[in-house]
Design a protein around this motif. Sequence first.
Motif, PDB file in Angstrom:
ATOM      1  N   GLU A  18      -4.853   5.844  -9.085  1.00 56.46           N
ATOM      2  CA  GLU A  18      -6.323   5.842  -9.080  1.00 56.46           C
ATOM      3  C   GLU A  18      -6.872   6.744 -10.186  1.00 56.46           C
ATOM      4  O   GLU A  18      -7.836   6.389 -10.866  1.00 56.46           O
ATOM      5  CB  GLU A  18      -6.848   6.289  -7.723  1.00 56.46           C
ATOM      6  N   ALA A  19      -6.257   7.894 -10.380  1.00 60.22           N
ATOM      7  CA  ALA A  19      -6.713   8.811 -11.431  1.00 60.22           C
ATOM      8  C   ALA A  19      -6.526   8.188 -12.824  1.00 60.22           C
ATOM      9  O   ALA A  19      -7.403   8.308 -13.679  1.00 60.22           O
ATOM     10  CB  ALA A  19      -5.954  10.131 -11.337  1.00 60.22           C
ATOM     11  N   LEU A  20      -5.413   7.509 -13.029  1.00 58.91           N
ATOM     12  CA  LEU A  20      -5.198   6.841 -14.313  1.00 58.91           C
ATOM     13  C   LEU A  20      -6.239   5.748 -14.550  1.00 58.91           C
ATOM     14  O   LEU A  20      -6.762   5.607 -15.653  1.00 58.91           O
ATOM     15  CB  LEU A  20      -3.809   6.202 -14.350  1.00 58.91           C
ATOM     16  N   ALA A  21      -6.539   4.971 -13.531  1.00 60.90           N
ATOM     17  CA  ALA A  21      -7.499   3.871 -13.663  1.00 60.90           C
ATOM     18  C   ALA A  21      -8.901   4.380 -13.981  1.00 60.90           C
ATOM     19  O   ALA A  21      -9.692   3.668 -14.593  1.00 60.90           O
ATOM     20  CB  ALA A  21      -7.506   3.030 -12.394  1.00 60.90           C
ATOM     21  N   GLN A  22      -9.216   5.598 -13.585  1.00 64.74           N
ATOM     22  CA  GLN A  22     -10.531   6.162 -13.888  1.00 64.74           C
ATOM     23  C   GLN A  22     -10.653   6.545 -15.364  1.00 64.74           C
ATOM     24  O   GLN A  22     -11.728   6.478 -15.931  1.00 64.74           O
ATOM     25  CB  GLN A  22     -10.806   7.380 -13.013  1.00 64.74           C
ATOM     26  N   GLY A  23      -9.553   6.932 -15.980  1.00 62.69           N
ATOM     27  CA  GLY A  23      -9.604   7.393 -17.357  1.00 62.69           C
ATOM     28  C   GLY A  23      -9.168   6.377 -18.393  1.00 62.69           C
ATOM     29  O   GLY A  23      -9.468   6.530 -19.568  1.00 62.69           O
ATOM     30  N   PHE A  24      -8.463   5.340 -17.960  1.00 60.26           N
ATOM     31  CA  PHE A  24      -7.899   4.367 -18.889  1.00 60.26           C
ATOM     32  C   PHE A  24      -8.101   2.954 -18.369  1.00 60.26           C
ATOM     33  O   PHE A  24      -8.298   2.742 -17.179  1.00 60.26           O
ATOM     34  CB  PHE A  24      -6.376   4.582 -19.034  1.00 60.26           C
ATOM     35  N   VAL A  25      -7.982   1.992 -19.276  1.00 58.98           N
ATOM     36  CA  VAL A  25      -7.826   0.597 -18.888  1.00 58.98           C
ATOM     37  C   VAL A  25      -6.326   0.441 -18.674  1.00 58.98           C
ATOM     38  O   VAL A  25      -5.542   0.694 -19.592  1.00 58.98           O
ATOM     39  CB  VAL A  25      -8.303  -0.355 -20.007  1.00 58.98           C
ATOM     40  N   THR A  26      -5.903   0.081 -17.470  1.00 57.23           N
ATOM     41  CA  THR A  26      -4.480   0.057 -17.154  1.00 57.23           C
ATOM     42  C   THR A  26      -3.991  -1.345 -16.830  1.00 57.23           C
ATOM     43  O   THR A  26      -4.735  -2.179 -16.324  1.00 57.23           O
ATOM     44  CB  THR A  26      -4.167   0.977 -15.960  1.00 57.23           C
ATOM     45  N   GLY A  27      -2.723  -1.556 -17.127  1.00 58.27           N
ATOM     46  CA  GLY A  27      -2.040  -2.785 -16.741  1.00 58.27           C
ATOM     47  C   GLY A  27      -1.371  -2.565 -15.391  1.00 58.27           C
ATOM     48  O   GLY A  27      -1.623  -1.555 -14.715  1.00 58.27           O
ATOM     49  N   PRO A  28      -0.500  -3.481 -15.003  1.00 54.43           N
ATOM     50  CA  PRO A  28       0.210  -3.333 -13.731  1.00 54.43           C
ATOM     51  C   PRO A  28       1.082  -2.073 -13.711  1.00 54.43           C
ATOM     52  O   PRO A  28       1.664  -1.707 -14.731  1.00 54.43           O
ATOM     53  CB  PRO A  28       1.080  -4.576 -13.638  1.00 54.43           C
ATOM     54  N   VAL A  29       1.170  -1.448 -12.553  1.00 51.43           N
ATOM     55  CA  VAL A  29       1.990  -0.247 -12.382  1.00 51.43           C
ATOM     56  C   VAL A  29       3.378  -0.680 -11.915  1.00 51.43           C
ATOM     57  O   VAL A  29       3.518  -1.439 -10.967  1.00 51.43           O
ATOM     58  CB  VAL A  29       1.360   0.721 -11.354  1.00 51.43           C
ATOM     59  N   ARG A  30       4.395  -0.198 -12.623  1.00 49.27           N
ATOM     60  CA  ARG A  30       5.770  -0.476 -12.223  1.00 49.27           C
ATOM     61  C   ARG A  30       6.317   0.754 -11.533  1.00 49.27           C
ATOM     62  O   ARG A  30       6.210   1.852 -12.053  1.00 49.27           O
ATOM     63  CB  ARG A  30       6.577  -0.861 -13.472  1.00 49.27           C
ATOM     64  N   ARG A  31       6.889   0.566 -10.353  1.00 50.36           N
ATOM     65  CA  ARG A  31       7.371   1.688  -9.531  1.00 50.36           C
ATOM     66  C   ARG A  31       8.878   1.613  -9.369  1.00 50.36           C
ATOM     67  O   ARG A  31       9.422   0.563  -9.081  1.00 50.36           O
ATOM     68  CB  ARG A  31       6.748   1.632  -8.137  1.00 50.36           C
ATOM     69  N   TYR A  32       9.514   2.769  -9.521  1.00 44.26           N
ATOM     70  CA  TYR A  32      10.952   2.883  -9.347  1.00 44.26           C
ATOM     71  C   TYR A  32      11.243   4.186  -8.607  1.00 44.26           C
ATOM     72  O   TYR A  32      10.539   5.173  -8.787  1.00 44.26           O
ATOM     73  CB  TYR A  32      11.679   2.920 -10.694  1.00 44.26           C
ATOM     74  N   GLU A  33      12.301   4.184  -7.832  1.00 45.59           N
ATOM     75  CA  GLU A  33      12.694   5.405  -7.140  1.00 45.59           C
ATOM     76  C   GLU A  33      13.500   6.278  -8.100  1.00 45.59           C
ATOM     77  O   GLU A  33      14.379   5.789  -8.805  1.00 45.59           O
ATOM     78  CB  GLU A  33      13.548   5.078  -5.917  1.00 45.59           C
ATOM     79  N   ALA A  34      13.176   7.560  -8.126  1.00 48.71           N
ATOM     80  CA  ALA A  34      13.928   8.517  -8.935  1.00 48.71           C
ATOM     81  C   ALA A  34      15.144   8.988  -8.140  1.00 48.71           C
ATOM     82  O   ALA A  34      15.198   8.859  -6.913  1.00 48.71           O
ATOM     83  CB  ALA A  34      13.045   9.707  -9.314  1.00 48.71           C
ATOM     84  N   ARG A  35      16.109   9.542  -8.815  1.00 50.75           N
ATOM     85  CA  ARG A  35      17.333   9.998  -8.137  1.00 50.75           C
ATOM     86  C   ARG A  35      17.091  11.111  -7.136  1.00 50.75           C
ATOM     87  O   ARG A  35      17.845  11.281  -6.193  1.00 50.75           O
ATOM     88  CB  ARG A  35      18.353  10.474  -9.163  1.00 50.75           C
ATOM     89  N   ASP A  36      16.023  11.869  -7.336  1.00 50.12           N
ATOM     90  CA  ASP A  36      15.756  12.996  -6.446  1.00 50.12           C
ATOM     91  C   ASP A  36      14.814  12.642  -5.293  1.00 50.12           C
ATOM     92  O   ASP A  36      14.324  13.523  -4.598  1.00 50.12           O
ATOM     93  CB  ASP A  36      15.201  14.175  -7.245  1.00 50.12           C
ATOM     94  N   GLY A  37      14.531  11.352  -5.099  1.00 50.00           N
ATOM     95  CA  GLY A  37      13.681  10.935  -3.986  1.00 50.00           C
ATOM     96  C   GLY A  37      12.211  10.775  -4.351  1.00 50.00           C
ATOM     97  O   GLY A  37      11.434  10.238  -3.568  1.00 50.00           O
ATOM     98  N   ARG A  38      11.829  11.251  -5.530  1.00 51.26           N
ATOM     99  CA  ARG A  38      10.451  11.055  -5.962  1.00 51.26           C
ATOM    100  C   ARG A  38      10.285   9.638  -6.504  1.00 51.26           C
ATOM    101  O   ARG A  38      11.229   8.860  -6.529  1.00 51.26           O
ATOM    102  CB  ARG A  38      10.073  12.094  -7.017  1.00 51.26           C
ATOM    103  N   THR A  39       9.090   9.304  -6.928  1.00 51.49           N
ATOM    104  CA  THR A  39       8.797   7.977  -7.454  1.00 51.49           C
ATOM    105  C   THR A  39       8.436   8.074  -8.930  1.00 51.49           C
ATOM    106  O   THR A  39       7.703   8.978  -9.324  1.00 51.49           O
ATOM    107  CB  THR A  39       7.630   7.339  -6.680  1.00 51.49           C
TER     108      THR A  39
END
Length: 57
Positions: A18-39
């Motif tokens: 949401e914060a990115l969309a407020q400041g930029f024109v954004t394309g689709p968000v690609r999500r992947y799991e990081a090795r440490d459990g974060r995204t």
Amino acid sequence: MIEIRIICDPERTEDATEALAQGFVTGPVRRYEARDGRTRLYVTAALRTNVTELPER
């Protein structure tokens, strides 16, 4: 255009996109799991003042 990578806790992904969309024109968000459990979020973005639309991915 720029490519942005954000690494955050899974419960914060909506806040980040949401914060990115407020400041930029954004394309689709690609999500992947990081090795440490974060995204990892990847998004193609452009400054709102320079671009009217992003190409489809």
